[in-house]
Design a protein around this motif. Structure first.
Motif, PDB file in Angstrom:
ATOM      1  N   SER A  15      -3.909   9.335   3.456  1.00 24.07           N
ATOM      2  CA  SER A  15      -4.641   8.346   2.654  1.00 24.07           C
ATOM      3  C   SER A  15      -3.811   7.084   2.515  1.00 24.07           C
ATOM      4  O   SER A  15      -2.584   7.129   2.424  1.00 24.07           O
ATOM      5  CB  SER A  15      -4.973   8.906   1.272  1.00 24.07           C
ATOM      6  OG  SER A  15      -3.788   9.117   0.522  1.00 24.07           O
ATOM      7  N   VAL A  16      -4.487   5.965   2.512  1.00 24.85           N
ATOM      8  CA  VAL A  16      -3.860   4.662   2.302  1.00 24.85           C
ATOM      9  C   VAL A  16      -4.516   4.044   1.074  1.00 24.85           C
ATOM     10  O   VAL A  16      -5.731   3.801   1.071  1.00 24.85           O
ATOM     11  CB  VAL A  16      -4.042   3.746   3.531  1.00 24.85           C
ATOM     12  CG1 VAL A  16      -3.457   2.365   3.245  1.00 24.85           C
ATOM     13  CG2 VAL A  16      -3.401   4.372   4.764  1.00 24.85           C
ATOM     14  N   GLN A  17      -3.726   3.814   0.039  1.00 24.08           N
ATOM     15  CA  GLN A  17      -4.260   3.272  -1.218  1.00 24.08           C
ATOM     16  C   GLN A  17      -3.500   2.008  -1.595  1.00 24.08           C
ATOM     17  O   GLN A  17      -2.280   1.925  -1.421  1.00 24.08           O
ATOM     18  CB  GLN A  17      -4.142   4.298  -2.345  1.00 24.08           C
ATOM     19  CG  GLN A  17      -4.963   5.557  -2.109  1.00 24.08           C
ATOM     20  CD  GLN A  17      -4.822   6.566  -3.233  1.00 24.08           C
ATOM     21  OE1 GLN A  17      -3.871   6.529  -3.999  1.00 24.08           O
ATOM     22  NE2 GLN A  17      -5.796   7.465  -3.340  1.00 24.08           N
ATOM     23  N   THR A  18      -4.220   1.037  -2.109  1.00 26.09           N
ATOM     24  CA  THR A  18      -3.613  -0.232  -2.513  1.00 26.09           C
ATOM     25  C   THR A  18      -3.674  -0.396  -4.028  1.00 26.09           C
ATOM     26  O   THR A  18      -4.512   0.203  -4.695  1.00 26.09           O
ATOM     27  CB  THR A  18      -4.344  -1.416  -1.850  1.00 26.09           C
ATOM     28  OG1 THR A  18      -5.698  -1.447  -2.319  1.00 26.09           O
ATOM     29  CG2 THR A  18      -4.326  -1.285  -0.344  1.00 26.09           C
ATOM     30  N   GLY A  19      -2.784  -1.219  -4.523  1.00 25.10           N
ATOM     31  CA  GLY A  19      -2.814  -1.582  -5.948  1.00 25.10           C
ATOM     32  C   GLY A  19      -2.303  -0.518  -6.885  1.00 25.10           C
ATOM     33  O   GLY A  19      -2.462  -0.645  -8.108  1.00 25.10           O
ATOM     34  N   GLY A  20      -1.683   0.545  -6.363  1.00 24.51           N
ATOM     35  CA  GLY A  20      -1.198   1.604  -7.237  1.00 24.51           C
ATOM     36  C   GLY A  20       0.076   1.218  -7.978  1.00 24.51           C
ATOM     37  O   GLY A  20       0.855   0.387  -7.510  1.00 24.51           O
ATOM     38  N   LYS A  21       0.261   1.800  -9.150  1.00 27.32           N
ATOM     39  CA  LYS A  21       1.469   1.589  -9.957  1.00 27.32           C
ATOM     40  C   LYS A  21       2.052   2.951 -10.335  1.00 27.32           C
ATOM     41  O   LYS A  21       1.316   3.922 -10.515  1.00 27.32           O
ATOM     42  CB  LYS A  21       1.146   0.818 -11.241  1.00 27.32           C
ATOM     43  CG  LYS A  21       0.461  -0.529 -11.030  1.00 27.32           C
ATOM     44  CD  LYS A  21       1.415  -1.567 -10.513  1.00 27.32           C
ATOM     45  CE  LYS A  21       0.722  -2.936 -10.410  1.00 27.32           C
ATOM     46  NZ  LYS A  21       1.631  -3.972  -9.893  1.00 27.32           N
ATOM     47  N   GLN A  22       3.369   2.993 -10.462  1.00 31.30           N
ATOM     48  CA  GLN A  22       4.014   4.244 -10.867  1.00 31.30           C
ATOM     49  C   GLN A  22       5.312   3.917 -11.588  1.00 31.30           C
ATOM     50  O   GLN A  22       6.126   3.146 -11.085  1.00 31.30           O
ATOM     51  CB  GLN A  22       4.292   5.129  -9.651  1.00 31.30           C
ATOM     52  CG  GLN A  22       4.957   6.462  -9.990  1.00 31.30           C
ATOM     53  CD  GLN A  22       4.995   7.408  -8.818  1.00 31.30           C
ATOM     54  OE1 GLN A  22       3.954   7.900  -8.368  1.00 31.30           O
ATOM     55  NE2 GLN A  22       6.183   7.656  -8.295  1.00 31.30           N
ATOM     56  N   ASP A  23       5.490   4.507 -12.766  1.00 30.84           N
ATOM     57  CA  ASP A  23       6.727   4.255 -13.504  1.00 30.84           C
ATOM     58  C   ASP A  23       7.859   5.114 -12.960  1.00 30.84           C
ATOM     59  O   ASP A  23       7.632   6.146 -12.315  1.00 30.84           O
ATOM     60  CB  ASP A  23       6.517   4.520 -15.004  1.00 30.84           C
ATOM     61  CG  ASP A  23       6.172   5.964 -15.298  1.00 30.84           C
ATOM     62  OD1 ASP A  23       7.101   6.786 -15.390  1.00 30.84           O
ATOM     63  OD2 ASP A  23       4.970   6.267 -15.447  1.00 30.84           O
ATOM     64  N   VAL A  24       9.095   4.685 -13.214  1.00 28.05           N
ATOM     65  CA  VAL A  24      10.257   5.374 -12.647  1.00 28.05           C
ATOM     66  C   VAL A  24      10.406   6.786 -13.207  1.00 28.05           C
ATOM     67  O   VAL A  24      10.963   7.664 -12.538  1.00 28.05           O
ATOM     68  CB  VAL A  24      11.554   4.575 -12.908  1.00 28.05           C
ATOM     69  CG1 VAL A  24      11.545   3.272 -12.142  1.00 28.05           C
ATOM     70  CG2 VAL A  24      11.760   4.319 -14.389  1.00 28.05           C
ATOM     71  N   PHE A  66       0.844  -1.188   0.000  1.00 27.62           N
ATOM     72  CA  PHE A  66       0.000   0.000   0.000  1.00 27.62           C
ATOM     73  C   PHE A  66       0.886   1.247   0.000  1.00 27.62           C
ATOM     74  O   PHE A  66       2.082   1.188   0.288  1.00 27.62           O
ATOM     75  CB  PHE A  66      -0.938   0.025   1.199  1.00 27.62           C
ATOM     76  CG  PHE A  66      -0.249   0.145   2.542  1.00 27.62           C
ATOM     77  CD1 PHE A  66       0.060   1.389   3.079  1.00 27.62           C
ATOM     78  CD2 PHE A  66       0.083  -0.990   3.269  1.00 27.62           C
ATOM     79  CE1 PHE A  66       0.685   1.508   4.315  1.00 27.62           C
ATOM     80  CE2 PHE A  66       0.720  -0.889   4.511  1.00 27.62           C
ATOM     81  CZ  PHE A  66       1.018   0.366   5.032  1.00 27.62           C
ATOM     82  N   GLU A  67       0.259   2.363  -0.324  1.00 29.01           N
ATOM     83  CA  GLU A  67       0.952   3.649  -0.296  1.00 29.01           C
ATOM     84  C   GLU A  67       0.222   4.571   0.669  1.00 29.01           C
ATOM     85  O   GLU A  67      -0.975   4.821   0.522  1.00 29.01           O
ATOM     86  CB  GLU A  67       0.984   4.283  -1.688  1.00 29.01           C
ATOM     87  CG  GLU A  67       1.687   5.633  -1.708  1.00 29.01           C
ATOM     88  CD  GLU A  67       1.639   6.298  -3.081  1.00 29.01           C
ATOM     89  OE1 GLU A  67       2.474   7.202  -3.333  1.00 29.01           O
ATOM     90  OE2 GLU A  67       0.756   5.920  -3.888  1.00 29.01           O
ATOM     91  N   ALA A  68       0.924   5.052   1.675  1.00 30.55           N
ATOM     92  CA  ALA A  68       0.364   6.000   2.628  1.00 30.55           C
ATOM     93  C   ALA A  68       0.943   7.373   2.334  1.00 30.55           C
ATOM     94  O   ALA A  68       2.165   7.539   2.289  1.00 30.55           O
ATOM     95  CB  ALA A  68       0.697   5.583   4.059  1.00 30.55           C
ATOM     96  N   SER A  69       0.095   8.365   2.131  1.00 34.45           N
ATOM     97  CA  SER A  69       0.585   9.695   1.775  1.00 34.45           C
ATOM     98  C   SER A  69      -0.238  10.777   2.465  1.00 34.45           C
ATOM     99  O   SER A  69      -1.439  10.606   2.709  1.00 34.45           O
ATOM    100  CB  SER A  69       0.535   9.897   0.258  1.00 34.45           C
ATOM    101  OG  SER A  69      -0.766   9.681  -0.236  1.00 34.45           O
TER     102      SER A  69
END
Length: 408
Positions: free
Chosen positions: A287-296, A193-196
């Motif tokens: 916010s806590v989001q799951t399944g996110g993708k991000q390119d370099v 997950f991503e917490a931001s």
């Protein structure tokens, strides 16, 4: 028994012709070094020669394929190492950037360096092997798998397949890796997950390291959370959590999950832990989001954007922390690929060693069947020459004999 003169002549001629033929065959063996020059010399042996030559030619082709595959994989390994080094440099610059004593000019300089690293990454992502084929395009025929649009956005035009090379009967090995998994589809945050921090936060809250602490609880909570949570802060650090559906998060007893945060503490629920620092203002969120993708490339874009004048230290630190997580995930993907490439190179080396040993065995077997024993052939040649000379001399004597010569 009556023996005619013509019969004796014919017998002698036949004998000499036979000896001349044997001598010619032996001379051919000595000059060519081969026992079998035509199939009629030894039909069974000739069949063995054809079979052995076929196997040797096949092994030679496999060895050539191995050499080519080794070169391609070594090129990929070297390129991946360079990419990893570039990401290390980006990490170092990101850590330097969160120093609150830097001026706008210092941050602009760091942004410029990050832009250069981004350009290098694009160039390395479009690297080719020794045959001019792109390393990270999969099996696509495109020569530039990573395309840069007019606005600077990077898109991947390759596919998700791997180029394969035959290195044995029924044995193939991958000689490339698709770029989508290496550069584009990188899991956001910690991989789970991503917490931001919320973009409109007005406090000094900084989201630090975060992780899944109880995998079974985390997995079971995802089904009802809608794929994420929002943590909202009230006065004096009090917080509450809602899921992606806007419903309060409940504990195992059915009570709403709440708590009070203090500077440098953390928030934990549903199998996850989020470390925080700073002081949130009332209404600030995480916010806590799951399944996110991000390119370099987007990761570097975000870092560069955060370094532009106007960002507060808190905003900059939050952005850089998230981008550092993305760099971690990208390097994890690269490291996994490096391990895979190393394993393939080991397989190629072992297979090449096997073919080298087999080639010696097959060449020895071919020599045993095809090649002549030089010492024996030369000895036979000398004996056959002597025998032919004796036959010629005897024929000359027999030819000169007649009844008239005897009456004289």
């Amino acid at each position: 028994m009556r023996l005619s003169t013509s019969w004796m002549f014919q017998q002698s001629v036949n004998q000499m012709i036979s000896q001349q033929s044997a001598l010619a065959n032996t001379q051919n063996e000595v000059s060519s070094g081969q026992r079998i020059n035509v199939a009629s010399d030894d039909p069974a042996g000739a069949g063995q020669i054809v079979s052995l030559n076929h196997v040797i030619a096949q092994n030679t082709q496999f060895t050539a394929n191995i050499d080519s595959a080794t070169t391609s994989l070594n090129t990929e390994a070297s390129t991946l190492s360079s990419i990893n080094s570039a990401l290390d440099s980006a990490r170092t610059l990101a850590l330097q950037a969160v120093n609150g004593t830097l001026s706008d000019a210092d941050r602009t300089s760091i942004a410029t360096q990050l832009g250069q690293i981004r350009s290098q990454l694009i160039q390395m992502a479009n690297s080719t092997d020794n045959n001019g084929n792109p390393l990270f395009a999969g099996t696509s025929s495109t020569t530039t798998p990573f395309q840069v649009a007019g606005n600077g956005a990077v898109t991947y035009t390759g596919n998700d397949s791997q180029q394969q090379t035959s290195i044995g009967s029924g044995l193939q090995i991958a000689t490339s890796d698709p770029g989508a998994g290496l550069f584009m589809n990188i899991p956001a945050g910690n991989g789970s997950f991503e917490a931001s921090a919320g973009a409109s936060n007005s406090g000094t809250l900084v989201v630090g390291a975060n992780s899944v602490t109880d995998l079974s609880t985390w997995n079971s909570s995802l089904a009802s959370s809608g794929g994420g949570y929002t943590i909202t802060f009230g006065a004096n650090g009090a917080w509450s959590a809602k899921d992606a559906n806007g419903q309060p998060v409940l504990d195992s007893s059915g009570n709403a999950v709440t708590g009070t945060y203090t500077d440098g503490g953390s928030i934990s629920f549903n199998g996850m832990n989020i470390a925080l620092s700073g002081t949130p203002s009332t209404g600030d969120t995480v916010s806590v989001q799951t399944g996110g993708k991000q390119d370099v490339f987007t990761t570097l874009d975000n870092m560069i954007a955060a370094l532009q004048p106007g960002s507060s230290d808190t905003q900059l630190t939050n952005v850089m922390s998230r981008q550092l997580e993305s760099i971690d995930q990208a390097q994890s993907s690269i490291s996994a690929t490096q391990v895979a490439v190393g394993g393939r190179l080991d397989t190629l080396q072992a297979q090449q060693s096997t073919y080298s040993d087999l080639n010696v065995t097959y060449q020895s077997a071919l020599s045993d069947v095809q090649n002549v024993d030089a010492y024996t052939a030369i000895s036979n040649l000398s004996l056959q020459q002597t025998a032919l000379q004796a036959s010629l001399q005897l024929f000359a004597q027999v030819k000169s004999m007649s009844l008239f010569n005897y009456l004289k």
